[in-house]
Design an enzyme around this catalytic site. Structure first.
Site, PDB file in Angstrom:
ATOM      1  N   GLY A 266       0.816  -1.222   0.000  1.00 26.35           N
ATOM      2  CA  GLY A 266       0.000   0.000   0.000  1.00 26.35           C
ATOM      3  C   GLY A 266       0.843   1.263   0.000  1.00 26.35           C
ATOM      4  N   ARG A 267       1.880   1.304   0.843  1.00 24.69           N
ATOM      5  CA  ARG A 267       2.688   2.529   0.953  1.00 24.69           C
ATOM      6  C   ARG A 267       3.670   2.685  -0.197  1.00 24.69           C
ATOM      7  NH1 ARG A 267       3.270  -1.054   4.940  1.00 24.69           N
ATOM      8  NH2 ARG A 267       5.270  -2.051   5.361  1.00 24.69           N
ATOM      9  N   GLU A 352       5.644   2.759   9.052  1.00 18.48           N
ATOM     10  CA  GLU A 352       4.894   1.514   8.860  1.00 18.48           C
ATOM     11  C   GLU A 352       5.842   0.417   8.368  1.00 18.48           C
ATOM     12  OE1 GLU A 352       0.426   1.469   7.856  1.00 18.48           O
ATOM     13  OE2 GLU A 352       1.331   0.850   5.970  1.00 18.48           O
ATOM     14  N   LYS A 512      -7.510  -2.004  14.962  1.00 19.24           N
ATOM     15  CA  LYS A 512      -8.661  -2.209  14.060  1.00 19.24           C
ATOM     16  C   LYS A 512      -9.625  -3.216  14.678  1.00 19.24           C
ATOM     17  CE  LYS A 512      -6.450  -1.792   9.511  1.00 19.24           C
ATOM     18  NZ  LYS A 512      -6.115  -2.526   8.292  1.00 19.24           N
TER      19      LYS A 512
END
Ligand code: F6P
Length: 548
Positions: A266-267, A352, A512
């Protein structure tokens, strides 16, 4: 870890070395060595990487390069480029570098060359962008699209948001907006400025399950269909994801869906279809230049000798500051207002990736790992936190990002002031001001001896505060791509030196899970007493205030 004994030997040497000479007099280092800048800087075309204001010498650098060898950084880099599943916990290749390579390059995952697929998606993105930008793509009422809203979070937001802001001088397409926060204020404030007839939403989510994004996407769909009817979704929604079935279930037309692959983290995804808002804003050619800049850095990282390899040295210096010098954070200060989102982008990229406590083999990390990354554009930061950088009791290495030229030739004096400030801050951090100099200045200002000796200690700057300067000619799409790829590879090098897996992010899971569990407690009040005392009291307060 390739060679534990070699690693131990280098660690001992570096620690002894640092103990024996805890501080290096940087003024002196420059005074006695005319070549210091040449020795401790690297050029790649118009990009200059100057680390000569960091307290290292040839012997340190030699040991650091040995450390990289002992940790097998070069081998891990080659494995990454070869498409090996170096993201061990998720059993995935790490191949964002393929996304910016030319069509004739070869990048394989599980024996298959992925370049055909990569360029197919890029071509589809280009065709879609051209249609939207030219007005050929019409909304449900026949109007052209004037505004794009990207709905995503983390890597599905920060990259495109940062890059579109950075490339504002190249915008000739629709306006772009970014909604990320599940706080309804984010989407409400954005939609309040928009007309559904001319708005296109891009739902960007690698997994297409992220609660923030799915909640915002549903709100956007309700807003649109409430105004234009159910059928409007097909011409006003596009999506970018690896989970194509979930996207189809949401009701997005097949021709507006752009895929990417699980080997893109994602990053690291701004180079994929996640970059669609960028392409819509600046056009396919500028987007290609952005990819080309990153590719140029990839080739340099792959081929340059370690001692002249920019990402390698950037990573080694970062590791030296974190592990041997013990600095717990670093500041990134772009002297470029359009890079205001760069620090936030780098926070995800770096923290992250390298905010981990176990090695790749699951054992506890051998050293400290990733530092806190933070920052703000200069000159604004100077009037906020630079006081602490100069005179505070913690040492925080600073990374200055500068462009020799701005995009506003008519405002040249602004740019000169901007650059003078950036360069002066780096110089001030390094030089400092001694007590005698402070005293002298006080006398020159006409103070008495008593007044001067009272004031001087407050006006002393310790100096010897390390900084790195990254300077390129201008913040073009190519230069931006190259800069971001440099940071990606620097994070890679540091992760390899820490011995960790930089490509998973299990640390985001627990919060989460608990949020999902707390949502029903918050709504119904059932189960409050089972929480800890603090959480239970907070839940009660929220429930009574929300219902008041
Ligand atoms: O915060 C965790 C994370 O998984 C990031 O790594 C990712 O960029 C973000 O959430 C968004 O995920 P997705 O693109 O799947 O919606």
């Amino acid at each position: 870890m390739k060679d534990l004994d070699a690693w131990r030997a280098v660690m001992a040497a570096l620690e002894d070395y640092h103990q024996a000479r805890p501080e290096m007099d940087m003024r002196q280092a420059f005074a006695i060595d005319d070549d210091r800048f040449e020795t401790f800087s690297i050029d790649l075309d118009d990009l200059l990487f100057d680390y000569s204001k960091c307290a290292v010498d040839e012997a340190t650098m030699e040991q650091l390069v040995r450390l990289a060898d002992a940790m097998g950084v070069g081998e891990l880099r080659d494995s990454m480029f070869a498409g090996d599943p170096i993201n061990l916990t998720e059993k995935r290749a790490v191949l964002h570098t393929a996304l910016r390579a030319p069509k004739n390059a070869e990048f394989t995952v599980g024996g298959t060359n992925v370049m055909g697929e990569v360029h197919d998606v890029l071509d589809r993105m280009s065709r879609f962008s051209q249609k939207v930008r030219s007005g050929e793509h019409k909304g449900a009422t026949g109007e052209a699209i004037t505004d794009i809203v990207n709905i995503g979070i983390g890597g599905s937001d920060l990259g495109p948001a940062m890059v579109t802001a950075a490339l504002a001088p190249y915008h000739d397409g629709p306006r772009t907006h970014f909604v990320s926060n599940v706080d309804g204020a984010d989407i409400a404030d954005t939609l309040a400025r928009l007309d559904p007839k001319s708005t296109l939403f891009i739902v960007a989510s690698k997994t297409f399950t992220t609660i923030e994004t799915m909640t915002n996407a549903r709100t956007a769909r309700d807003w649109l269909t409430g105004a234009l009817g159910e059928e409007a979704t097909s011409s006003h929604f596009a999506a970018v994801s690896t989970a194509l079935e979930k996207v189809a279930d949401f009701g997005i037309a097949e021709e507006n869906i752009f895929g990417f692959w699980d080997w893109v983290g994602g990053r690291y995804s701004v180079w994929s279809a996640i970059g669609l808002p960028v392409m819509l804003a600046v056009g396919p050619q500028n987007f290609r230049a952005f990819l080309d800049g990153a590719h140029a850095m990839d080739e340099h990282f792959r081929q340059a000798d370690p001692r002249r390899n920019m990402p390698m040295i950037f990573g080694l210096i970062g590791w030296w500051h974190r592990v041997i010098c013990g600095y717990t954070s670093r500041a990134v200060i772009p002297y470029e207002q359009r890079l205001a989102r760069l620090p936030a982008y780098l926070q995800q990229l770096d923290m992250e990736s390298n905010g981990k406590g176990v090695q790749r083999n699951g054992r506890p990390a051998l050293t400290e790992t990733g530092p806190v990354v933070w920052g703000e554009p200069g000159t604004n930061g100077q009037h906020a936190f630079f006081q602490l950088l100069h005179q505070g009791t913690d040492i925080i290495p600073v990374e200055f990002v500068l462009s020799a030229r701005g995009h506003e030739p008519e405002l040249r004096r602004h740019h000169e002031l901007l650059l003078a400030n950036g360069l002066a801050q780096a110089e001030a951090l390094m030089r400092g001001r001694t007590f005698d100099e402070a005293l002298e200045q006080a006398y020159e200002a006409g103070l008495t001896e008593e007044q001067a000796s009272h004031l001087a200690p407050h006006r002393v700057f310790p100096g010897d505060r390390p900084s790195i300067t990254l300077l390129h000619d201008q913040l073009t799409p190519f230069a931006l791509g190259r800069l971001i790829a440099l940071y990606e590879h620097r994070v890679f090098v540091e992760g390899a030196l820490f011995g960790i897996n930089s490509f998973d992010q299990w640390g985001v899971e627990l919060g989460k899970e608990l949020a999902t569990a707390l949502l029903s407690v918050l709504r119904t009040g059932e189960g409050i007493e089972e929480r800890d005392g603090s959480t239970a009291a907070l839940l009660k307060r929220v429930r009574s205030a929300a219902n008041a």
